[in-house]
Design an enzyme around this catalytic site. Structure first.
Site, PDB file in Angstrom:
ATOM      1  N   CYS A  99       0.917  -1.506   0.037  1.00 22.04           N
ATOM      2  CA  CYS A  99       0.198  -0.146   0.037  1.00 22.04           C
ATOM      3  C   CYS A  99       0.742   1.676  -0.153  1.00 22.04           C
ATOM      4  O   CYS A  99       2.265   0.788  -0.345  1.00 22.04           O
ATOM      5  CB  CYS A  99      -0.936  -0.250   1.392  1.00 22.04           C
ATOM      6  SG  CYS A  99      -0.239   0.145   2.817  1.00 22.04           S
ATOM      7  N   ARG A 147      -3.345  -0.604   5.396  1.00 21.76           N
ATOM      8  CA  ARG A 147      -4.054  -1.644   4.578  1.00 21.76           C
ATOM      9  C   ARG A 147      -2.875  -2.941   4.310  1.00 21.76           C
ATOM     10  O   ARG A 147      -3.537  -4.213   4.377  1.00 21.76           O
ATOM     11  CB  ARG A 147      -4.003  -1.093   2.965  1.00 21.76           C
ATOM     12  CG  ARG A 147      -5.076  -0.126   3.195  1.00 21.76           C
ATOM     13  CD  ARG A 147      -5.321   0.918   2.435  1.00 21.76           C
ATOM     14  NE  ARG A 147      -4.477   1.392   1.851  1.00 21.76           N
ATOM     15  CZ  ARG A 147      -4.488   2.243   0.431  1.00 21.76           C
ATOM     16  NH1 ARG A 147      -5.032   2.429  -0.316  1.00 21.76           N
ATOM     17  NH2 ARG A 147      -3.364   3.005   0.214  1.00 21.76           N
ATOM     18  N   ASP A 160      -7.926   4.086   0.954  1.00 23.33           N
ATOM     19  CA  ASP A 160      -6.998   3.770   1.846  1.00 23.33           C
ATOM     20  C   ASP A 160      -7.825   4.807   3.228  1.00 23.33           C
ATOM     21  O   ASP A 160      -9.023   5.499   2.932  1.00 23.33           O
ATOM     22  CB  ASP A 160      -5.997   5.748   1.368  1.00 23.33           C
ATOM     23  CG  ASP A 160      -5.551   5.500   1.939  1.00 23.33           C
ATOM     24  OD1 ASP A 160      -5.279   5.275   3.870  1.00 23.33           O
ATOM     25  OD2 ASP A 160      -4.264   6.333   2.318  1.00 23.33           O
TER      26      ASP A 160
HETATM   27  P1  4NP Z   1      -1.652   2.734   4.309  1.00 25.54           P
HETATM   28  O1  4NP Z   1      -2.426   4.510   4.514  1.00 25.54           O
HETATM   29  O2  4NP Z   1      -1.151   3.557   2.492  1.00 25.54           O
HETATM   30  O3  4NP Z   1      -3.449   1.520   3.819  1.00 25.54           O
HETATM   31  O4  4NP Z   1      -0.102   2.335   5.133  1.00 25.54           O
HETATM   32  C1  4NP Z   1      -1.711   4.901   4.983  1.00 25.54           C
HETATM   33  C2  4NP Z   1      -0.643   5.777   6.297  1.00 25.54           C
HETATM   34  C3  4NP Z   1      -0.123   6.573   5.953  1.00 25.54           C
HETATM   35  C4  4NP Z   1      -0.092   7.672   5.147  1.00 25.54           C
HETATM   36  C5  4NP Z   1      -1.356   7.808   3.991  1.00 25.54           C
HETATM   37  C6  4NP Z   1      -1.846   6.263   3.564  1.00 25.54           C
HETATM   38  N1  4NP Z   1       0.464   8.679   5.080  1.00 25.54           N
HETATM   39  O5  4NP Z   1       0.567   9.675   4.514  1.00 25.54           O
HETATM   40  O6  4NP Z   1       1.183   9.040   5.844  1.00 25.54           O
END
Ligand code: 4NP
Length: 150
Positions: A8, A14, A122
């Site tokens: 991800c 995720r 997300d």
């Molecule tokens: P992930 O979610 O891609 O599902 O781990 C996110 C976690 C952090 C961030 C973006 C998406 N961030 O911008 O810090």
């Protein structure tokens, strides 16, 4: 050993859930499952508390996982690379060196809805219902992946 990588953006919401869920459905004797983020924001960090909580609710402990960034060498290590959304797909594909690398990259919800190119949303900026929703989507996809592999 078959090796599967979940990818991800941040590797804290995720993909650690996808890693924990698929691990619970396949034997560690024959499958290696890992996760990574396309971004480097959360290297070394544990999963988001809301991902840890929803995993716990369904009997899985993902609290020991730590964030890492996807690298081009992952194409050499892994047989399957499942991404959560089209942005992850573009980021990972942009590092591919050849057709063989690109062929490893799949949108995980295409396992459930072939060729539809749906995204696992997300959940980072939303509430805990978003994490519940993501868990259910990933659980369905991982059940199908596990059935097809084993
Ligand atoms: P992930 O979610 O891609 O599902 O781990 C996110 C976690 C952090 C961030 C973006 C998406 N961030 O911008 O810090």
């Amino acid at each position: 050993m078959t090796k599967i990588l979940m990818v991800c953006l941040g590797n804290i919401c995720r993909s650690p859930l996808a890693e924990g869920i698929l691990r619970s459905k396949l034997s560690s004797n024959t499958y290696t499952i890992d996760s990574a983020g396309t971004a480097g924001y959360h290297i070394g960090n544990p999963p988001d508390k809301r991902s840890v909580a929803v995993a716990n609710k369904y009997g899985l402990d993902i609290s020991n996982l730590r964030g890492r960034q996807f690298t081009v060498s992952d194409f050499d290590i892994f047989d399957y690379i499942f991404v959560m959304d089209e942005s992850n797909f573009d980021n990972v594909s942009s590092l591919a060196r050849n057709e063989g690398d690109i062929e490893k990259v799949k949108l995980i919800l295409n396992e459930v809805y072939p060729n539809q190119n749906y995204s696992v949303p997300d959940p980072y900026y939303g509430g805990k219902e978003g994490f519940e929703n993501v868990f259910k989507m990933l659980d369905e996809a991982c059940s199908l992946i596990a059935d097809r592999l084993s």
